[in-house]
Design a protein around this motif. Structure first.
Motif, short mmCIF file in Angstrom:
data_model
loop_
_atom_site.label_atom_id
_atom_site.label_comp_id
_atom_site.label_asym_id
_atom_site.label_seq_id
_atom_site.Cartn_x
_atom_site.Cartn_y
_atom_site.Cartn_z
N MET A 138 0.81 -1.22 0.00
CA MET A 138 0.00 0.00 0.00
C MET A 138 0.85 1.27 0.00
O MET A 138 0.31 2.38 -0.05
CB MET A 138 -0.93 0.00 1.21
N GLY A 139 2.18 1.14 0.10
CA GLY A 139 3.06 2.30 0.05
C GLY A 139 3.30 2.95 1.39
O GLY A 139 3.91 4.02 1.46
N ASN A 140 2.85 2.31 2.48
CA ASN A 140 3.09 2.88 3.81
C ASN A 140 4.53 2.68 4.27
O ASN A 140 4.99 3.35 5.18
CB ASN A 140 2.14 2.26 4.83
N ARG A 141 5.23 1.73 3.69
CA ARG A 141 6.64 1.50 3.98
C ARG A 141 7.31 1.22 2.67
O ARG A 141 7.00 0.25 1.98
CB ARG A 141 6.82 0.32 4.95
N HIS A 142 8.26 2.07 2.29
CA HIS A 142 8.83 2.00 0.94
C HIS A 142 10.03 1.07 0.88
O HIS A 142 9.98 0.02 0.29
CB HIS A 142 9.21 3.40 0.45
#
Length: 404
Positions: A371-375
């Motif tokens: 989801m892009g919360n941790r790249h």
């Protein structure tokens, strides 16, 4: 989008004989064309060093001439549509092989086409010119009307149908139809799924799915395979054992398909975004201790089902890089504890004192990364920050060592 609808049917004795003749003609047409292609390639390679193959038109003309000879005139007793389709499939198979070898085709390497055997699964494809669906039955050219078991209705008019006979002597009709995407409101926004062996799927919402127990069928299968190896190939007992092995394979396959279809349907219906880890299954099965167990799970098949059903229901299907350390990072605070042995199933985070289940923590990390919360977990978990200019108190740490 196109989809396949498959139905089982039970042919009469006369239809069984006609289908056996049809499968034999399709097999001979494929093998004759393949032998001609191999001969053409070898001759061209010796003379001009070229790999140019005879196309479909030349193969079709060769088949027409072969039917006029005494050796192949019996091929005129069946419909010409499946014979022509087998030549088209051979042409496509060779194109895929050369494109894969030259790097023009994505995915895994495609092997060179091989000759068909009588003991393998048999198939024959009919286009619109060779079949029709009416009055609850399917009419096949020079075969007759076949009544399949309609477990569900066809969503649209089929463009082609393939008659299949598997190694256990079961008959199926496989239709190619056009399917419109369906819009169903999802209950949840996203879900991350971690795949395993004992527990097939551990989801980020805390739910788990255990795979069926294949051990009893697998033990019987291995025993029958040892028995087949001791028997004389081609004998009556060898043929009986071969069919028994094929039936055991079908039981395992059908059990796995039923489980994977139900699980993938539930997941895709309830979630808008489905996130899986990109596993290197082909590399994992090289482990001789776990290869058989991993192959029985069907991880790749589950991914394909989720991806296809996501496209059908307008869902967003995503994958996480296989090198992402999802099992080495705390899903609550982001603290990285490093690699942990596979035998350890529960982990206590030293930073936030949260106890995690190994697979549950990995599933939550998969959802966060997807989801892009941790790249980039390898860089975001550093305790220090990078600065452009060294401070005065840090000057001694970047000068040359003293005393030397």
């Amino acid at each position: 989008m196109k989809a396949r609808y498959r139905y089982r049917f039970y042919p009469t004795d006369q239809q069984g004989q006609s289908l056996a003749q049809l499968f034999g003609c399709v097999r001979v047409a494929w093998n004759d064309a393949l032998a001609f292609c191999k001969q053409s390639v070898s001759v061209a390679g010796e003379r001009t060093r070229s790999t140019k193959l005879p196309g479909y038109n030349k193969l079709s003309a060769m088949l027409t001439q072969a039917k006029k000879t005494d050796e192949r005139k019996w091929m005129s007793d069946v419909s010409s549509v499946p014979l022509q389709q087998s030549l088209r499939h051979l042409d496509v198979a060779y194109k895929n092989f050369f494109n894969s070898r030259n790097g023009k085709r994505k995915g895994g390497k495609v092997g060179v086409p091989r000759f068909k055997k009588k003991t393998n699964s048999q198939s024959a494809e009919f286009t619109k010119a060779g079949f029709s669906v009416k009055d609850g039955g399917v009419y096949l050219a020079k075969i007759g009307a076949i009544k399949p078991i309609w477990s569900r209705e066809l969503p649209s008019e089929p463009s082609s149908v393939t008659v299949i006979k598997d190694c256990a002597n079961r008959y199926f009709l496989s239709f190619v139809v056009e399917v419109e995407p369906i819009h169903i409101d999802a209950k949840n926004q996203s879900i991350g799924i971690d795949l395993g062996l004992k527990t097939f799927a551990f989801m980020s919402n805390g739910e788990t799915a255990k795979s069926p127990n294949y051990s009893p069928l697998d033990r019987r299968l291995r025993r029958k395979q040892r028995q087949l190896a001791r028997q004389v190939k081609g004998s009556n007992r060898w043929e009986i054992t071969r069919i028994q092995i094929a039936k055991l394979h079908n039981q395992i396959t059908d059990t796995r398909k039923d489980f994977l279809h139900k699980l993938s349907t539930k997941i895709v219906n309830d979630n808008q975004v489905i996130i899986l880890e990109d596993l290197n299954v082909s590399g994992m099965v090289k482990n001789r201790r776990l290869s058989r167990v991993i192959s029985l799970q069907g991880w790749r098949e589950f991914r394909n089902l989720c991806e296809a059903k996501s496209e059908k229901l307008n869902r967003d299907f995503r994958t996480v890089n296989r090198w992402e350390p999802t099992s080495q990072v705390c899903s609550e605070c982001g603290f990285k504890w490093g690699k942990v042995d596979l035998s350890i199933r529960s982990i206590l985070c030293l930073n936030c004192d949260t106890e995690h289940d190994r697979d549950g923590n990995a599933a939550k990390n998969i959802e966060q990364v997807g989801m892009g919360n941790r790249h980039d977990s390898k860089r975001t978990q550093r305790n220090c920050k990078t600065i452009s200019v060294a401070e005065s108190v840090e000057a001694s740490r970047i000068t040359a060592p003293s005393g030397r």
